[in-house]
Design an enzyme around this catalytic site. Structure first.
Site, PDB file in Angstrom:
ATOM      1  N   PHE A 106       0.810  -1.218   0.000  1.00  0.00           N
ATOM      2  CA  PHE A 106       0.000   0.000   0.000  1.00  0.00           C
ATOM      3  C   PHE A 106       0.846   1.272   0.000  1.00  0.00           C
ATOM      4  O   PHE A 106       0.401   2.331  -0.435  1.00  0.00           O
ATOM      5  CB  PHE A 106      -0.957  -0.006   1.201  1.00  0.00           C
ATOM      6  CG  PHE A 106      -0.354   0.374   2.523  1.00  0.00           C
ATOM      7  CD1 PHE A 106      -0.528   1.644   3.049  1.00  0.00           C
ATOM      8  CD2 PHE A 106       0.364  -0.548   3.270  1.00  0.00           C
ATOM      9  CE1 PHE A 106       0.009   2.002   4.275  1.00  0.00           C
ATOM     10  CE2 PHE A 106       0.907  -0.208   4.496  1.00  0.00           C
ATOM     11  CZ  PHE A 106       0.729   1.072   5.006  1.00  0.00           C
ATOM     12  N   LYS A 107       2.067   1.161   0.449  1.00  0.00           N
ATOM     13  CA  LYS A 107       2.901   2.355   0.580  1.00  0.00           C
ATOM     14  C   LYS A 107       3.405   2.882  -0.754  1.00  0.00           C
ATOM     15  O   LYS A 107       3.999   3.965  -0.819  1.00  0.00           O
ATOM     16  CB  LYS A 107       4.049   2.077   1.546  1.00  0.00           C
ATOM     17  CG  LYS A 107       3.519   1.812   2.954  1.00  0.00           C
ATOM     18  CD  LYS A 107       4.585   1.520   3.958  1.00  0.00           C
ATOM     19  CE  LYS A 107       3.947   1.273   5.334  1.00  0.00           C
ATOM     20  NZ  LYS A 107       4.930   0.994   6.381  1.00  0.00           N
ATOM     21  N   ASP A 108       3.148   2.134  -1.830  1.00  0.00           N
ATOM     22  CA  ASP A 108       3.513   2.635  -3.154  1.00  0.00           C
ATOM     23  C   ASP A 108       2.837   3.972  -3.439  1.00  0.00           C
ATOM     24  O   ASP A 108       3.421   4.849  -4.092  1.00  0.00           O
ATOM     25  CB  ASP A 108       3.103   1.624  -4.239  1.00  0.00           C
ATOM     26  CG  ASP A 108       4.081   0.464  -4.351  1.00  0.00           C
ATOM     27  OD1 ASP A 108       5.285   0.694  -4.176  1.00  0.00           O
ATOM     28  OD2 ASP A 108       3.628  -0.663  -4.609  1.00  0.00           O
ATOM     29  N   THR A 140       7.705   0.209   3.824  1.00  0.00           N
ATOM     30  CA  THR A 140       8.023   1.599   3.475  1.00  0.00           C
ATOM     31  C   THR A 140       9.316   1.682   2.670  1.00  0.00           C
ATOM     32  O   THR A 140       9.393   2.392   1.669  1.00  0.00           O
ATOM     33  CB  THR A 140       8.150   2.461   4.747  1.00  0.00           C
ATOM     34  OG1 THR A 140       6.890   2.544   5.387  1.00  0.00           O
ATOM     35  CG2 THR A 140       8.610   3.871   4.408  1.00  0.00           C
TER      36      THR A 140
END
Length: 431
Positions: A106-108, A140
């Protein structure tokens, strides 16, 4: 839009400075001076809007005129150029899959948006050469490394805890080279994060390098995470039940962004902060006392945070009133055994494979729905199961298919500098 420090409301700055600085000079996190409600028409028409249009309407007030509209839309389009499906798993339960980006996490989204924003500021000559300094407990680092790889005028230095990230996560942040350097720290994530914060306040380093952070303490990493919730709502708009989102929570940037979206008018009725054994917020909601503690290692390692930085932003959203927060947030914590059992049971029942973080989110959602039957629940699947291959394959007793994006890095050689304390980090940055 101006931003103020949560340690001193008198200290204010604009979007660009908040992004470049990361933290305020007084160590405070930046917070938007005003949260504007989106017009009802936006939510009525959301199903006919594309991802870029939705993202632009959500974030434009927070950027203001500091990035031109056409360039901002271009950054958003590049940030959101993959899918965010809500996949049905059980009756009234879906999984919001956030792992379809380049590093399968999700950190993309936050990393790409921040890279685009800083890239624009460097390109226009508004800032000189930057060093992005970031601590990672798992995903991250890979997302930041990928997002900033090859961006002119920006170096990336990533601290990660030795032996406490998965093999694939480690490969993603130690094999890229170019402008990306990995520092392997002999300690836990909390130590990595503390070292990063200390570096930002070190005048000697600041005279040598212009530092910025790519952790979710940075507004350009934190704010775009609200995109997920708007995109999920577009798919869930026809649901007759109230919406609840269960978020696997470590540093609390993701769930805080969802709560910001709710404050802007997004009709989410409730949130669940699903914790692993690092359950400082679960305990806070039980007895009203916030007691940070050293993190412990779990199989859901991206959540191994003993003092979540973004929780002060969550409190600010609810005017630092415990009663206000309790109306909209529940929290539950689960150990590794419960997490593994959930992965196995859901796979046996439905064929759906969860990673350990998604499994914690699923468990928190199930716990909430026990006593709240009139809700439709969505848990966030924040990373592809392949990133936790050993754990997942052992639990479901089946091989997980390895995506092409991962196959390409498995045989690459790891390159990382070993450090054990702040002095060694400082020496490296001053070289």
């Amino acid at each position: 839009m101006n931003y103020f420090s949560l340690n001193n409301r008198e200290h204010q700055t604009n979007f660009e400075n908040a992004v470049v600085r990361g933290l305020a000079p007084d160590k405070g996190l930046y917070f938007p001076q005003k949260i504007n409600k989106l017009p009802p028409r936006f939510f009525e028409e959301i199903q006919v809007l594309d991802k870029t249009e939705i993202g632009f309407e959500a974030i434009k007030d927070y950027v203001g005129e500091e990035i031109p509209e056409n360039r901002l839309k271009e950054i958003i389009s590049e940030t959101l150029d993959f899918d965010f499906p809500v996949v049905p798993v059980e009756e009234n339960i879906g999984s919001l899959e956030l792992f379809h980006g380049p590093t399968l996490a999700f950190k993309d989204v936050g990393a790409r948006f921040m890279a685009g924003s800083l890239g624009y500021f460097v390109e226009k000559g508004k800032i000189d050469k930057l060093t992005v300094l970031v601590a990672t407990s798992g995903d991250t680092g890979g997302a930041v490394a990928n997002g900033f790889l090859g961006v002119d005028g920006i170096d990336v230095v990533i601290l990660y805890p030795k032996g406490k990230v998965s093999e694939i996560q480690e490969k993603q942040l130690t094999t890229l080279g170019q402008n990306v350097t990995a520092l392997e720290v002999d300690g836990a994530f909390d130590q990595c994060q503390d070292m990063v914060k200390k570096a930002f306040l070190d005048d000697e380093i600041q005279q040598k390098r212009q530092l910025t952070s790519a952790n979710s303490i940075n507004v350009a990493r934190w704010l775009p995470q609200m995109f997920y919730y708007f995109l999920a709502y577009k798919q869930l708009k026809e649901q007759k039940r109230k919406l609840v989102f269960s978020v696997p929570s470590g540093n609390f940037g993701n769930i805080c962004a969802g709560m910001l979206a709710r404050e802007m008018g997004l009709p989410i009725a409730h949130f669940v902060a699903s914790n692993n054994a690092n359950n400082v917020v679960t305990r806070y909601l039980e007895h009203g006392k916030y007691e940070p503690k050293d993190s412990v290692q779990t199989i859901s390692n991206a959540m191994d945070v003993g003092n979540p930085s973004n929780f002060v932003r969550v409190l600010e959203l609810f005017e630092n009133k415990f009663g206000n927060l309790k109306k909209y947030l529940s929290s539950y914590s689960f150990d590794d055994l419960a997490t593994k059992m959930a992965i196995n049971e859901v796979y046996e029942k439905t064929g759906y494979v969860m990673d350990p973080h998604g499994a914690v989110g699923y468990l928190g959602l199930k716990m909430f729905l026990k006593d709240h039957k009139n809700y439709h629940g969505t848990f966030l699947e924040t990373a592809h199961p392949v990133k936790f291959l050993e754990t997942v394959e052992e639990v479901i007793d089946k091989k997980v298919e390895i995506p092409a994006a991962i196959e390409g890095i498995l045989n690459k050689r790891k390159k990382a500098h070993q450090i054990s304390d702040y002095d060694e980090l400082k020496n490296y940055l001053l070289k």
